[in-house]
Enzyme design. Structure first.
Site, mmCIF file in Angstrom:
data_model
loop_
_atom_site.group_PDB
_atom_site.id
_atom_site.type_symbol
_atom_site.label_atom_id
_atom_site.label_comp_id
_atom_site.label_asym_id
_atom_site.label_seq_id
_atom_site.Cartn_x
_atom_site.Cartn_y
_atom_site.Cartn_z
ATOM 1 N N TYR A 35 0.833 -1.196 0.000
ATOM 2 C CA TYR A 35 0.000 0.000 0.000
ATOM 3 C C TYR A 35 0.865 1.243 0.000
ATOM 4 C CZ TYR A 35 0.779 1.052 5.008
ATOM 5 O OH TYR A 35 1.342 1.405 6.209
ATOM 6 N N LEU A 208 10.990 1.573 7.119
ATOM 7 C CA LEU A 208 10.392 1.978 5.848
ATOM 8 C C LEU A 208 11.150 3.202 5.345
ATOM 9 C CD1 LEU A 208 7.939 1.281 3.991
ATOM 10 C CD2 LEU A 208 6.911 3.339 4.928
HETATM 11 N N1 PDD Z 1 2.880 5.274 7.264
HETATM 12 N N2 PDD Z 1 7.525 4.116 8.833
HETATM 13 C C1 PDD Z 1 6.402 3.390 8.831
HETATM 14 C C2 PDD Z 1 6.396 2.069 9.525
HETATM 15 C C3 PDD Z 1 5.251 3.865 8.168
HETATM 16 O O1 PDD Z 1 4.136 3.121 8.152
HETATM 17 C C4 PDD Z 1 5.299 5.132 7.530
HETATM 18 C C5 PDD Z 1 4.114 5.695 6.802
HETATM 19 C C6 PDD Z 1 6.500 5.858 7.570
HETATM 20 C C7 PDD Z 1 6.648 7.190 6.892
HETATM 21 O O2 PDD Z 1 6.671 7.058 5.498
HETATM 22 P P1 PDD Z 1 6.174 8.234 4.554
HETATM 23 O O3 PDD Z 1 6.932 9.442 4.939
HETATM 24 O O4 PDD Z 1 6.514 7.769 3.209
HETATM 25 O O5 PDD Z 1 4.688 8.402 4.788
HETATM 26 C C8 PDD Z 1 7.597 5.314 8.215
HETATM 27 C C9 PDD Z 1 1.673 5.702 6.579
HETATM 28 C C10 PDD Z 1 1.457 7.177 6.657
HETATM 29 C C11 PDD Z 1 0.491 4.887 7.085
HETATM 30 O O6 PDD Z 1 0.667 3.682 7.212
HETATM 31 O O7 PDD Z 1 -0.592 5.438 7.297
#
Ligand code: PDD
Length: 288
Positions: A35, A208
């Protein structure tokens, strides 16, 4: 009456109540799905290119074939924003390995069409009240699988840790592996030392690879003395001048307490708040 969203499912725009997915879908039975969460500001998608690139990386890592190309994603995201009259919030994308028609641990043939799903959700991003107060985090063990760099829908552990943090009177959890903080349950974790050094976990399989993190690091010029991409301990974070998180839905949010210990003055720090503003300006300018 509750607002009925229009969602996107397998090339169709449908009222959310009419969307149907087979219970044999691999996403449902095996969390065999990836996702993305893309923020929307002023009706436009923020850092679309970054999210598409990561989606393709996640799909490639799991060998899920047949997902739409970047241009197609962009078209239906814009259509969803228009149909749902979304000004600020997020678009969620999910691609599963599809419906083989039976339950089997073996992957179905690569020709099985993936299930492609997207929806919008309204959220206050720029005016998030947590930006003014900061958030409190609890540190908890990182017992996730070893490929945290693939954005899969296997989010049960992250969800459990968010609940445990809440039970401890905190807003979220920072996860700990081998004595070091990896990241938050759904955000990347960062600190700023008293020398103005921004410390953030290096990009490897334990975290991530945040799209917000990447853009944020490019905006640090003049705000930090150096960037160190390495793990840090709870003690180092508690003793830091500032701490913060980054994510598409959080943008940049200050962390003011870790396991009950105040970080810095126990209030949102100046570097964090300047980075937050710089990121918001950048995000609006780089949305399409
Ligand atoms: N989550 N680490 C984890 C485990 C995450 O699930 C997310 C993002 C991030 C930050 O990634 P980014 O900057 O690309 O959003 C880091 C999203 C927002 C979610 O699961 O809702």
């Amino acid at each position: 009456m509750k607002f009925m969203r229009i969602i996107f499912l397998n090339c169709n725009y449908l009222p959310e109540a009419e969307a149907m997915i087979s219970p044999f879908d691999r996403g449902f039975l095996f969390a065999d799905a990836v996702y993305e969460v893309v923020s929307v500001m002023r009706g436009k998608l923020v850092d679309f290119a970054g999210h598409i690139a990561r989606l393709e990386r996640s799909l490639g890592a799991l060998g899920i074939k047949g997902a739409p190309d970047a241009g197609t994603w962009l078209n239906f995201c814009r259509e969803l924003v228009t149909r749902n009259d979304l000004d600020e919030g997020m678009i969620y994308w999910q691609v599963t390995r599809g419906n083989p028609g039976d339950r089997s641990f073996f992957f179905p043939p690569e020709t099985t069409p993936p299930t492609v799903f997207a929806f919008t959700q309204s959220l206050a991003l720029a005016d998030n009240p947590a930006a003014l107060t900061g958030i409190k985090v609890a540190t908890l063990p990182d017992l996730r699988w070893g490929r945290a760099d693939i954005k899969t829908t296997q989010l049960l552990y992250a969800s459990m840790m968010k609940m445990e943090a809440k039970a401890r009177g905190c807003d979220d959890a920072w996860l700990l592996r081998d004595g070091f903080i990896t990241e938050g349950t759904s955000q990347n974790a960062h600190i700023v030392t008293d020398k103005g050094v921004l410390v953030t976990h290096q990009l490897d399989r334990k975290i991530l690879h945040g799209i917000t993190r990447k853009a944020m690091l490019d905006l640090t010029g003049g705000l930090v003395s150096a960037i160190e991409e390495r793990p840090f301990t709870v003690a180092e974070a508690q003793g830091a001048a500032e701490a913060f998180v980054s994510a598409a839905t959080a943008l940049i949010l200050p962390v003011v307490e870790i396991d009950g210990v105040r970080v810095g003055a126990g209030a949102p720090g100046p570097v964090t708040m300047q980075l937050r503003q710089a990121y918001i300006d950048w995000a609006i300018a780089n949305s399409i």
